[in-house]
Design an enzyme around this catalytic site. Structure first.
Site, PDB file in Angstrom:
ATOM      1  CG  ASP A   2       4.149  -6.976  12.868  1.00  0.00           C
ATOM      2  OD1 ASP A   2       4.805  -8.033  13.043  1.00  0.00           O
ATOM      3  OD2 ASP A   2       3.683  -6.646  11.755  1.00  0.00           O
ATOM      4  CB  THR A  48      -0.936   0.009   1.214  1.00  0.00           C
ATOM      5  OG1 THR A  48      -1.784  -1.144   1.165  1.00  0.00           O
ATOM      6  CG2 THR A  48      -1.796   1.268   1.227  1.00  0.00           C
ATOM      7  CG  HIS A  69       6.754  -5.353   8.840  1.00  0.00           C
ATOM      8  ND1 HIS A  69       7.294  -4.124   8.572  1.00  0.00           N
ATOM      9  CD2 HIS A  69       5.484  -5.302   8.379  1.00  0.00           C
ATOM     10  CE1 HIS A  69       6.392  -3.359   7.952  1.00  0.00           C
ATOM     11  NE2 HIS A  69       5.282  -4.064   7.835  1.00  0.00           N
ATOM     12  CB  ILE A  70       4.533 -11.494  10.734  1.00  0.00           C
ATOM     13  CG1 ILE A  70       4.012 -11.300  12.171  1.00  0.00           C
ATOM     14  CG2 ILE A  70       5.997 -11.915  10.725  1.00  0.00           C
ATOM     15  CD1 ILE A  70       3.887 -12.599  12.958  1.00  0.00           C
ATOM     16  CB  ALA A  71       0.629  -7.256  11.166  1.00  0.00           C
ATOM     17  CD1 TRP A  72       3.482  -7.592   6.390  1.00  0.00           C
ATOM     18  CD2 TRP A  72       2.803  -8.320   4.396  1.00  0.00           C
ATOM     19  NE1 TRP A  72       4.559  -8.177   5.781  1.00  0.00           N
ATOM     20  CE2 TRP A  72       4.166  -8.642   4.548  1.00  0.00           C
ATOM     21  CE3 TRP A  72       2.143  -8.689   3.212  1.00  0.00           C
ATOM     22  CZ2 TRP A  72       4.883  -9.316   3.564  1.00  0.00           C
ATOM     23  CZ3 TRP A  72       2.869  -9.353   2.235  1.00  0.00           C
ATOM     24  CH2 TRP A  72       4.225  -9.659   2.417  1.00  0.00           C
ATOM     25  CD  GLU A 131       9.976  -2.713   9.883  1.00  0.00           C
ATOM     26  OE1 GLU A 131       9.178  -2.610  10.831  1.00  0.00           O
ATOM     27  OE2 GLU A 131       9.603  -2.804   8.696  1.00  0.00           O
ATOM     28  CB  THR A 161      -0.027  -3.637  13.811  1.00  0.00           C
ATOM     29  OG1 THR A 161      -1.281  -2.948  14.005  1.00  0.00           O
ATOM     30  CG2 THR A 161       0.097  -4.745  14.853  1.00  0.00           C
ATOM     31  NE  ARG A 207       4.416   1.895   6.926  1.00  0.00           N
ATOM     32  CZ  ARG A 207       3.623   0.869   6.623  1.00  0.00           C
ATOM     33  NH1 ARG A 207       3.310  -0.008   7.586  1.00  0.00           N
ATOM     34  NH2 ARG A 207       3.151   0.717   5.415  1.00  0.00           N
TER      35      ARG A 207
END
Length: 315
Positions: free
Chosen positions: A265, A82, A291-294, A270, A239, A241
């Site tokens: 997250d 996004t 950074h796995i939420a997506w 990163e 979750t 930035r």
């Protein structure tokens, strides 16, 4: 039309070398006459791989103005995301290169991890699992082992900072657990009818969950003054930035028990630097996921389908 995907590994192991479902890129492949796929691309390899491309697909590869000027055949950039901050959008516009993203593909996945953080702070399931794995339950003097405090989400107050699609989905899920939800206004933005000021929201909240974009207004929004307004028993969830949080201030707030804990997250850089203050071993009650939420399989496929629909329309 020729396309090149520069970092397909960001969608998971597309070559099928893990036990996870394979992200199916075929909807994208069908959009192009030629489709070259690379797992990852180093900065020095971008020009060589893209020199004959009409379309570049990428998640996080930086395409700055100087690079775009060296690609005269390029007609479009499709982001596998996004956010578009890795693209020089002004240069792309000047060069008549169209840029596309995909919105809302990961709404439920991100909301799901947000609730997971809150549920784990409520049940301390991970900590109790570790006790069992370490053999502590097996040695217990009774049938149960509750070495960590357990609470219920029902009746607790959740403050949302950011109320887009993800924030609204978190509200829906939180209310299913019987939580009270309040929406905090981001300082500097117009107050909406369903919002309360941040100063009013923070002292009420048992959980504060961040779902705002990274802007000049929100960078370092969550800082020492922010934590001072929270309950000492409250938890912070991020979750959104990483740079929304001042990481030094959060590390100090956790060490000094200004707040009870944090579930993150995302971090400011990163992958994170080893010296990130939140990764220090003496920071208590912090849970960090990479950074796995997506990244649910379903979200990845919605992302791929959205990219394919953009490219079909572009043709």
């Amino acid at each position: 039309m020729r396309a090149v995907f520069l970092d397909a590994d960001t969608l998971g192991n597309w070559q099928g070398k893990s036990h996870q479902p394979i992200a199916d890129l075929s909807p994208l492949a069908e959009c192009f006459d030629d489709f070259d796929v690379y797992g990852l691309t180093k900065p020095e390899d971008v020009l060589e791989r893209c020199k004959d491309a009409d379309v570049i697909l990428t998640n996080k590869v930086v395409l700055d103005g100087e690079t775009l000027k060296e690609l005269p055949k390029l007609k479009a950039i499709q982001l596998a995301a996004t956010g578009m901050n890795n693209i020089d959008l002004e240069a792309a516009k000047e060069l008549n290169i169209q840029c596309f993203n995909v919105a809302d593909y990961s709404t439920f996945a991100v909301a799901q991890l947000t609730l997971q953080f809150m549920l784990n702070f409520a049940t301390r399931a991970c900590e109790h699992y570790q006790l069992t794995a370490q053999g502590a339950w097996q040695k217990s003097r009774m049938f149960t082992l509750t070495d960590f405090p357990i609470m219920e989400l029902e009746g607790k107050t959740l403050a949302l900072v950011g109320y887009g699609n993800i924030g609204q989905k978190v509200e829906e899920l939180a209310k299913a657990f019987g939580m009270k939800v309040i929406v905090a206004n981001i300082p500097g933005r117009p107050m909406r009818d369903n919002q309360t000021t941040l100063e009013d929201a923070l002292p009420q909240a048992d959980f504060v969950s961040l779902h705002c974009p990274l802007t000049d207004e929100t960078k370092d929004l969550v800082n020492r003054d922010f934590f001072a307004q929270m309950k000492s028993t409250a938890y912070l969830i991020n979750t959104a930035r990483g740079p929304v949080i001042n990481e030094e201030d959060l590390a100090k707030a956790l060490k000094n028990k200004v707040i009870a804990g944090a579930g993150l997250d995302v971090l400011s850089v990163e992958p994170p630097n080893p010296d990130n203050p939140l990764l220090a071993t003496d920071v208590p009650n912090i849970a960090i996921t990479p950074h796995i939420a997506w990244a649910s399989h379903e979200a990845k496929q919605r992302l791929i389908q959205g990219m394919a629909e953009n490219m079909a329309g572009f043709k």
